[in-house]
Motif scaffolding. Structure first.
Motif, PDB file in Angstrom:
ATOM      1  N   UNK A 198      36.126  50.124  42.035  1.00 11.83           N
ATOM      2  CA  UNK A 198      35.655  49.960  40.652  1.00 11.83           C
ATOM      3  C   UNK A 198      36.438  48.859  39.945  1.00 11.83           C
ATOM      4  N   UNK A 199      37.746  48.878  40.134  1.00 12.72           N
ATOM      5  CA  UNK A 199      38.588  47.881  39.443  1.00 12.72           C
ATOM      6  C   UNK A 199      38.262  46.477  39.954  1.00 12.72           C
ATOM      7  N   UNK A 200      38.104  46.326  41.261  1.00 14.87           N
ATOM      8  CA  UNK A 200      37.783  45.009  41.829  1.00 14.87           C
ATOM      9  C   UNK A 200      36.468  44.486  41.248  1.00 14.87           C
ATOM     10  N   UNK A 201      35.496  45.374  41.121  1.00 15.95           N
ATOM     11  CA  UNK A 201      34.203  44.968  40.578  1.00 15.95           C
ATOM     12  C   UNK A 201      34.338  44.533  39.113  1.00 15.95           C
ATOM     13  N   UNK A 202      35.097  45.311  38.343  1.00 13.53           N
ATOM     14  CA  UNK A 202      35.288  44.971  36.922  1.00 13.53           C
ATOM     15  C   UNK A 202      35.977  43.613  36.774  1.00 13.53           C
ATOM     16  N   UNK A 203      36.961  43.367  37.624  1.00 10.93           N
ATOM     17  CA  UNK A 203      37.708  42.102  37.530  1.00 10.93           C
ATOM     18  C   UNK A 203      36.830  40.941  37.996  1.00 10.93           C
TER      19      UNK A 203
END
Ligand code: ADP
Ligand code: TYD
Length: 206
Positions: A198-203
Protein backbone atom coordinates in the motif's frame (compact mmCIF):
# COMPACT_ATOMS: atom_id res chain seq x y z
CA UNK A 1 6.22 9.56 -9.65
CA UNK A 2 7.59 13.10 -9.49
CA UNK A 3 11.31 13.79 -10.16
CA UNK A 4 11.77 15.99 -7.10
CA UNK A 5 12.97 14.54 -3.78
CA UNK A 6 10.05 13.58 -1.56
CA UNK A 7 9.59 14.00 2.18
CA UNK A 8 7.60 11.08 3.57
CA UNK A 9 6.64 10.74 7.24
CA UNK A 10 5.55 7.53 8.93
CA UNK A 11 3.56 7.98 12.14
CA UNK A 12 2.08 5.49 14.55
CA UNK A 13 2.13 4.10 18.06
CA UNK A 14 5.28 2.60 19.50
CA UNK A 15 5.68 -0.82 17.88
CA UNK A 16 3.24 -0.11 15.03
CA UNK A 17 5.85 -1.08 12.44
CA UNK A 18 7.30 2.30 11.43
CA UNK A 19 10.94 1.14 11.19
CA UNK A 20 9.93 -2.02 9.34
CA UNK A 21 7.88 -0.08 6.79
CA UNK A 22 10.48 2.64 6.35
CA UNK A 23 13.12 0.05 5.47
CA UNK A 24 10.74 -1.67 3.04
CA UNK A 25 9.94 1.67 1.38
CA UNK A 26 13.66 2.42 1.13
CA UNK A 27 14.15 -0.95 -0.62
CA UNK A 28 11.26 -0.19 -2.99
CA UNK A 29 12.67 3.21 -3.93
CA UNK A 30 16.20 1.86 -4.26
CA UNK A 31 14.95 -0.85 -6.63
CA UNK A 32 13.79 2.05 -8.81
CA UNK A 33 17.29 3.55 -8.62
CA UNK A 34 16.29 6.33 -6.19
CA UNK A 35 18.45 7.22 -3.17
CA UNK A 36 16.89 7.69 0.27
CA UNK A 37 17.89 9.21 3.57
CA UNK A 38 16.24 7.50 6.56
CA UNK A 39 15.76 9.53 9.71
CA UNK A 40 13.77 9.62 12.94
CA UNK A 41 12.57 11.75 15.82
CA UNK A 42 13.73 12.00 18.51
CA UNK A 43 16.97 12.59 16.57
CA UNK A 44 20.51 11.48 17.37
CA UNK A 45 21.45 15.18 17.74
CA UNK A 46 22.14 16.72 21.15
CA UNK A 47 18.46 17.67 21.59
CA UNK A 48 17.30 14.14 20.76
CA UNK A 49 19.81 12.55 23.11
CA UNK A 50 18.48 14.65 25.98
CA UNK A 51 14.94 13.56 25.12
CA UNK A 52 15.96 9.87 25.06
CA UNK A 53 17.45 10.19 28.54
CA UNK A 54 14.11 11.56 29.78
CA UNK A 55 12.19 8.75 28.04
CA UNK A 56 14.51 6.28 29.83
CA UNK A 57 13.49 7.91 33.16
CA UNK A 58 17.04 9.21 33.80
CA UNK A 59 15.61 12.73 34.31
CA UNK A 60 12.14 14.02 35.08
CA UNK A 61 10.88 17.24 33.51
CA UNK A 62 7.57 19.04 33.35
CA UNK A 63 5.42 17.76 30.41
CA UNK A 64 5.54 21.29 28.93
CA UNK A 65 9.32 21.16 28.96
CA UNK A 66 9.25 17.83 27.15
CA UNK A 67 6.87 19.28 24.52
CA UNK A 68 9.25 22.21 24.02
CA UNK A 69 12.24 19.85 23.78
CA UNK A 70 10.54 17.79 21.05
CA UNK A 71 9.81 21.04 19.18
CA UNK A 72 13.43 22.15 19.59
CA UNK A 73 14.68 18.76 18.38
CA UNK A 74 12.43 19.16 15.33
CA UNK A 75 13.98 22.54 14.55
CA UNK A 76 17.43 20.93 14.69
CA UNK A 77 16.14 18.07 12.55
CA UNK A 78 14.88 20.43 9.86
CA UNK A 79 17.76 22.91 9.80
CA UNK A 80 20.91 20.92 10.75
CA UNK A 81 23.44 21.80 8.01
CA UNK A 82 24.53 18.19 7.32
CA UNK A 83 21.95 15.65 8.45
CA UNK A 84 18.99 18.07 8.40
CA UNK A 85 15.85 17.37 6.41
CA UNK A 86 16.27 20.45 4.19
CA UNK A 87 19.95 19.64 3.54
CA UNK A 88 19.19 16.04 2.60
CA UNK A 89 16.33 17.04 0.28
CA UNK A 90 18.56 19.70 -1.32
CA UNK A 91 21.21 17.01 -1.90
CA UNK A 92 18.62 15.09 -3.91
CA UNK A 93 17.65 12.34 -1.47
CA UNK A 94 14.12 11.24 -0.73
CA UNK A 95 13.75 11.62 3.03
CA UNK A 96 11.71 9.07 5.00
CA UNK A 97 11.15 10.01 8.64
CA UNK A 98 9.87 8.01 11.56
CA UNK A 99 7.67 10.56 13.36
CA UNK A 100 7.24 14.32 12.93
CA UNK A 101 5.02 16.99 14.48
CA UNK A 102 1.86 14.87 14.67
CA UNK A 103 3.67 12.73 17.25
CA UNK A 104 4.02 15.78 19.49
CA UNK A 105 0.31 16.54 19.24
CA UNK A 106 -0.57 12.90 19.90
CA UNK A 107 1.84 12.16 22.76
CA UNK A 108 2.20 15.51 24.54
CA UNK A 109 -1.48 16.54 24.49
CA UNK A 110 -2.51 14.45 27.48
CA UNK A 111 -0.93 16.99 29.85
CA UNK A 112 -0.18 19.99 27.63
CA UNK A 113 -2.57 22.38 25.84
CA UNK A 114 -2.77 21.13 22.21
CA UNK A 115 -3.00 24.71 20.94
CA UNK A 116 0.36 25.50 22.53
CA UNK A 117 1.89 22.33 21.03
CA UNK A 118 0.48 23.38 17.65
CA UNK A 119 1.96 26.86 18.09
CA UNK A 120 5.39 25.39 18.93
CA UNK A 121 5.23 23.32 15.74
CA UNK A 122 3.76 25.88 13.37
CA UNK A 123 7.13 26.77 11.88
CA UNK A 124 7.79 23.12 11.01
CA UNK A 125 4.37 22.87 9.36
CA UNK A 126 4.94 25.99 7.25
CA UNK A 127 8.63 25.33 6.49
CA UNK A 128 8.42 21.66 5.63
CA UNK A 129 5.09 19.82 5.60
CA UNK A 130 5.44 16.22 4.41
CA UNK A 131 4.50 15.25 0.85
CA UNK A 132 2.81 12.24 2.43
CA UNK A 133 2.14 11.28 6.04
CA UNK A 134 1.27 7.63 6.61
CA UNK A 135 -0.42 6.72 9.89
CA UNK A 136 0.13 3.08 10.77
CA UNK A 137 -3.01 2.47 12.79
CA UNK A 138 -2.77 -0.32 15.33
CA UNK A 139 -4.63 -1.15 18.52
CA UNK A 140 -2.59 -0.39 21.65
CA UNK A 141 -2.58 -3.97 22.92
CA UNK A 142 -1.03 -5.29 19.71
CA UNK A 143 1.48 -2.42 19.85
CA UNK A 144 2.43 -3.40 23.38
CA UNK A 145 2.71 -7.07 22.38
CA UNK A 146 5.09 -6.09 19.57
CA UNK A 147 7.14 -3.86 21.88
CA UNK A 148 7.28 -6.74 24.37
CA UNK A 149 9.61 -8.53 22.01
CA UNK A 150 12.21 -5.80 22.52
CA UNK A 151 14.91 -5.95 25.13
CA UNK A 152 15.38 -3.19 27.71
CA UNK A 153 13.19 -1.27 30.10
CA UNK A 154 9.84 0.28 29.29
CA UNK A 155 9.98 3.87 28.04
CA UNK A 156 7.84 6.75 29.30
CA UNK A 157 4.82 6.32 26.98
CA UNK A 158 4.90 2.54 26.59
CA UNK A 159 1.76 1.47 28.47
CA UNK A 160 -1.55 0.33 26.96
CA UNK A 161 -3.38 3.12 28.79
CA UNK A 162 -1.13 5.87 27.44
CA UNK A 163 -1.13 4.46 23.92
CA UNK A 164 -4.94 4.37 23.95
CA UNK A 165 -4.93 8.13 24.52
CA UNK A 166 -2.20 8.58 21.91
CA UNK A 167 -4.12 6.71 19.20
CA UNK A 168 -7.20 8.88 19.71
CA UNK A 169 -5.07 12.02 19.83
CA UNK A 170 -3.42 11.15 16.53
CA UNK A 171 -6.86 11.06 14.92
CA UNK A 172 -7.80 14.43 16.40
CA UNK A 173 -4.44 15.94 15.44
CA UNK A 174 -4.86 14.93 11.80
CA UNK A 175 -8.27 16.60 11.74
CA UNK A 176 -7.36 19.76 13.63
CA UNK A 177 -3.72 20.40 12.61
CA UNK A 178 -3.51 18.43 9.37
CA UNK A 179 -5.64 20.69 7.16
CA UNK A 180 -4.29 20.81 3.63
CA UNK A 181 -1.91 17.89 4.18
CA UNK A 182 -1.77 14.51 2.46
CA UNK A 183 -2.42 12.07 5.32
CA UNK A 184 -3.35 8.42 4.81
CA UNK A 185 -4.31 5.96 7.56
CA UNK A 186 -3.40 2.30 6.96
CA UNK A 187 -4.41 -0.78 8.93
CA UNK A 188 -1.07 -1.81 10.44
CA UNK A 189 -2.40 -5.09 11.92
CA UNK A 190 -1.97 -6.77 8.53
CA UNK A 191 1.18 -8.63 7.46
CA UNK A 192 4.08 -6.24 6.84
CA UNK A 193 4.26 -7.01 3.10
CA UNK A 194 0.63 -6.01 2.61
CA UNK A 195 1.16 -2.68 4.36
CA UNK A 196 4.36 -2.15 2.36
CA UNK A 197 2.52 -2.71 -0.92
CA UNK A 198 0.00 0.00 0.00
CA UNK A 199 2.76 2.43 0.94
CA UNK A 200 4.71 1.75 -2.28
CA UNK A 201 1.58 2.42 -4.32
CA UNK A 202 0.85 5.67 -2.46
CA UNK A 203 4.41 6.89 -2.96
CA UNK A 204 4.47 5.91 -6.64
CA UNK A 205 1.33 8.03 -7.11
CA UNK A 206 2.99 11.20 -5.76
N1 ADP B 1 2.95 -6.00 10.13
C1 ADP B 1 3.57 -6.59 11.16
N2 ADP B 1 3.05 -7.70 11.70
C2 ADP B 1 3.64 -8.29 12.78
N3 ADP B 1 4.78 -7.85 13.38
C3 ADP B 1 5.35 -6.73 12.87
C4 ADP B 1 4.78 -6.04 11.75
N4 ADP B 1 5.55 -4.97 11.47
C5 ADP B 1 6.55 -4.97 12.38
N5 ADP B 1 6.45 -6.03 13.21
C6 ADP B 1 7.32 -6.37 14.34
O1 ADP B 1 6.89 -5.55 15.45
C7 ADP B 1 8.02 -5.06 16.16
C8 ADP B 1 8.01 -3.51 16.12
O2 ADP B 1 8.20 -3.10 14.76
P1 ADP B 1 9.01 -1.78 14.42
O3 ADP B 1 9.08 -1.69 12.92
O4 ADP B 1 10.30 -1.71 15.18
O5 ADP B 1 7.99 -0.66 14.98
P2 ADP B 1 8.20 0.88 15.37
O6 ADP B 1 9.36 1.40 14.55
O7 ADP B 1 6.90 1.51 15.00
O8 ADP B 1 8.46 0.91 16.83
C9 ADP B 1 9.25 -5.68 15.49
O9 ADP B 1 9.59 -6.85 16.21
C10 ADP B 1 8.77 -6.03 14.09
O10 ADP B 1 9.48 -7.12 13.53
C1 TYD C 1 8.77 12.62 17.91
C2 TYD C 1 8.07 12.36 19.21
C3 TYD C 1 8.17 11.15 19.88
N1 TYD C 1 7.55 10.96 21.06
C4 TYD C 1 7.70 9.66 21.78
C5 TYD C 1 7.02 8.49 21.13
C6 TYD C 1 7.80 7.32 21.65
O1 TYD C 1 7.17 6.84 22.84
C7 TYD C 1 9.16 7.90 22.02
C8 TYD C 1 10.31 7.36 21.22
O2 TYD C 1 9.99 7.38 19.86
P1 TYD C 1 10.45 6.21 18.90
O3 TYD C 1 11.93 6.03 19.02
O4 TYD C 1 9.91 6.50 17.54
O5 TYD C 1 9.73 4.96 19.53
P2 TYD C 1 9.09 3.67 18.85
O6 TYD C 1 10.14 3.11 17.89
O7 TYD C 1 8.82 2.79 20.02
O8 TYD C 1 7.85 4.08 18.14
O9 TYD C 1 9.06 9.30 21.83
C9 TYD C 1 6.80 11.97 21.65
O10 TYD C 1 6.27 11.80 22.75
N2 TYD C 1 6.68 13.18 21.00
C10 TYD C 1 7.28 13.42 19.81
O11 TYD C 1 7.15 14.54 19.25
Amino acid sequence: MTDRPLFIVVEGLDGSGKSTQIEMLRDHLQSRGEACHLTAEPTDLVTGRLIRSILRHEHTVDPRTLAALFAADRVEHIFHPDSGLLAQLAAGYHVIASRYYFSSLAYQSEFVDPNWIAALNRQAKTTLPADLTIFLDLDPQTSMDRIGGRTGDTELFETTEKLTHVRESFRQAFTVFGAGENIVTLDAARPAVEVADDIARLVDEL
